[in-house]
Design an enzyme around this catalytic site. Structure first.
Site, short mmCIF file in Angstrom:
data_model
loop_
_atom_site.label_atom_id
_atom_site.label_comp_id
_atom_site.label_asym_id
_atom_site.label_seq_id
_atom_site.Cartn_x
_atom_site.Cartn_y
_atom_site.Cartn_z
CB SER A 229 20.70 8.32 -20.72
OG SER A 229 19.79 9.37 -20.46
CG ASP A 455 17.54 7.11 -13.87
OD1 ASP A 455 17.51 8.33 -14.08
OD2 ASP A 455 18.26 6.32 -14.52
CG HIS A 485 20.91 9.09 -15.45
ND1 HIS A 485 19.68 8.60 -15.83
CD2 HIS A 485 21.49 9.56 -16.59
CE1 HIS A 485 19.53 8.75 -17.14
NE2 HIS A 485 20.61 9.33 -17.62
#
Length: 516
Positions: A229, A455, A485
């Site tokens: 991320s 995602d 995610h």
């Protein structure tokens, strides 16, 4: 968060609360900056996490004779533009490689995202997931500057944060808008009052320089890195600043480096709407009737109706607090981070329809870094501080009003929530560094860039954007057709084989490969 900016990675998701429950080392710098690369780390048994890190117990050992977690503090310049000045302490954690010393490659450094997540608490929580990588690497993570035990940003106290997070994040009239703006100003002013010294020095470029110092002190010629991320943005900035020292690196759940903060918010609105659609389709496709709707559209309609009802009349949540529209939206967003949590979302929606907001509030508390005892980690203050120091745009309420139709088109459910989140940095004390990060890294070693088509938080479209921005021969794109995610922690065999093949054996996957 009530006014979301950039969300954290899957490893920091709801399980942290659902499934159990200030400055660090700041001193005058006596040594020249060049001497910091020769410092010796004093590795010791790890203490229990403190409140800023989220609390909890000391990490449990991993299997094997060298499975003990060790912690240390790395001294780094407070201001990289004044490297001979004051220093801060950066909290590190590691577990030694489980394989033969002759096969050890070096230290694999993890950043799990946020920004604002404590790597010192996250890595041991998920350490078993990286057992294969540990056969050839010491596993290392850290609290980035401003986070956890690393010169943590502090803003409001726990009681004030309870009020802040229940504030109406989607104002319907001028009075609610004024209340929202005042709440944001109060939070931002508290951050400046309590942490003004560190706020100018928490940019991603600062953290990238910390990474390079960490690499040198750990004894590695190259940086071996696993970013998730926001960790992909940090890794991309590192590659731009230090292309010659990039070793084997993996970016998972990729931030789109071509977008500014407003464009990223719009992308997240689309991403979470897509994830909600996928959740609804999954629910109604079950053999038994979906308990939260009879069709995909019915599920979405009922959720929208629930949020409208909560805007008018909150219901009891975790005593003594009540579940507001904003808290419910945060809880729904949190549950969409992983397909694993869709069952929690169904249970939470069923409860809320019956007037009980407990589960959705627990999910929202996890999003906001609130533990069961009512204490907050510094996740949100750090998140806001790093994002606002990085992002140059400053949006006004007039900007939000102008963009609302586009956000609502992207997501009927989350559009207002994401759009009003853009005012987070409007009154921030520190100017933002750039419109968007520069990750161009000509000459760097290949970087494996993995995107998940489902995602919500870092939409799949950012994967190719990152691969292209890194440069030809550097970004190697891999697509995972899945939900949630991130890809590696989905346990997909194809993804894991690709990551292991590159990090352990240096085998670069074919460009634009697809899993499964």
């Amino acid at each position: 968060m009530p006014r979301p900016f950039r969300f954290r990675a899957a490893a920091l998701s709801a399980c942290a609360l659902l499934l159990p429950a200030l400055l660090a080392g700041c001193a005058e710098g006596d040594d020249p900056a060049q001497d910091l690369t020769r410092q010796k780390l004093d590795w010791k048994a790890c203490p229990a996490p403190d409140e800023a890190q989220g609390g909890g117990a000391s990490p449990s050992p991993l299997p094997g004779a060298r499975g003990q977690w060790e912690c240390a503090t790395l001294k780094a310049p407070l201001d990289w533009d004044d490297p001979d000045g004051d220093t801060i302490g950066l909290a590190l954690i590691r577990v030694r490689s489980s394989g033969p010393e002759s096969e050890r490659i070096g230290s694999l450094i993890f950043n799990f995202g946020g920004p604002g997540g404590s790597g010192v608490t996250t890595l041991p929580a998920f350490g078993r997931d990286y057992a294969t990588l540990r056969t050839r690497y010491d596993l290392v993570s850290f609290d980035p500057r401003g986070v956890g035990r690393s010169a943590p940003v502090t803003c409001q106290d726990d009681q004030e944060l309870d009020t802040y997070f229940q504030q109406d994040g989607t104002p319907d009239d001028s009075a609610e808008r004024t209340e929202l703006l005042d709440s944001t100003k109060e939070f931002n002013a508290a951050c400046e009052d309590n942490s003004g010294r560190i706020l100018p020095h928490v940019r991603t470029t600062d953290a990238a320089r910390d990474l390079d110092l960490m690499r040198q002190v750990l004894g590695d010629d190259k940086l071996y890195y696993f970013g998730i991320s926001y960790g992909t943005e940090l890794g991309g900035v590192y590659a731009h600043l230090f292309p010659g020292t990039v070793g084997r690196a993996v970016f998972d759940a990729v931030v789109d480096p071509a977008l500014n903060s407003g464009q990223a918010s719009l992308g997240q609105a689309r991403g979470f709407q897509r994830a909600l659609d996928n959740y609804a389709e999954d629910c109604v496709s079950q053999v038994e009737d979906c308990p939260v709707g009879d069709s995909v559209q019915d599920v979405k309609n009922r959720i929208a109706e629930l949020l409208r009802d909560l805007d008018r009349r909150p219901v009891p949540g975790v005593f003594p607090r009540r579940l507001t529209e904003t808290m419910a939206t945060s809880g729904i967003v949190q549950a969409l981070y992983s397909k694993t949590f869709w069952a929690f979302l169904t249970d939470g929606l069923e409860q809320a329809y019956d007037g009980d907001g407990t589960i959705l509030m627990v999910l929202a508390d996890s999003m906001n870094g609130r533990s069961a005892n009512g204490e907050y980690s510094n996740l949100v203050p750090a998140n806001v501080s790093i994002n606002c120091a990085d992002a140059e745009p400053r949006y006004t309420p007039a900007d939000v009003e102008r963009l609302l139709p586009e956000f609502r088109k992207a997501s009927p459910l989350f559009g207002d929530f994401m759009a009003w989140g853009m005012i987070t940095c409007t009154d921030w004390a520190v100017p933002g560094a750039a419109d968007h990060p520069d990750v161009s890294a000509p000459g760097a070693a290949p970087i494996l860039v993995i995107g998940n088509t489902g995602d919500p938080a870092t939409p799949y479209e950012g994967t190719r954007s990152m691969a292209r921005a890194l440069g030809e021969g550097v970004g190697v794109e891999l697509t995972y057709n899945g939900q949630g995610h991130g890809a590696y922690n989905s346990d997909d065999r194809c993804v894991r084989d690709a990551v292991h093949g590159y990090l352990l054996d240096g085998k670069v996957p074919e460009p634009e490969a697809v899993c499964p």
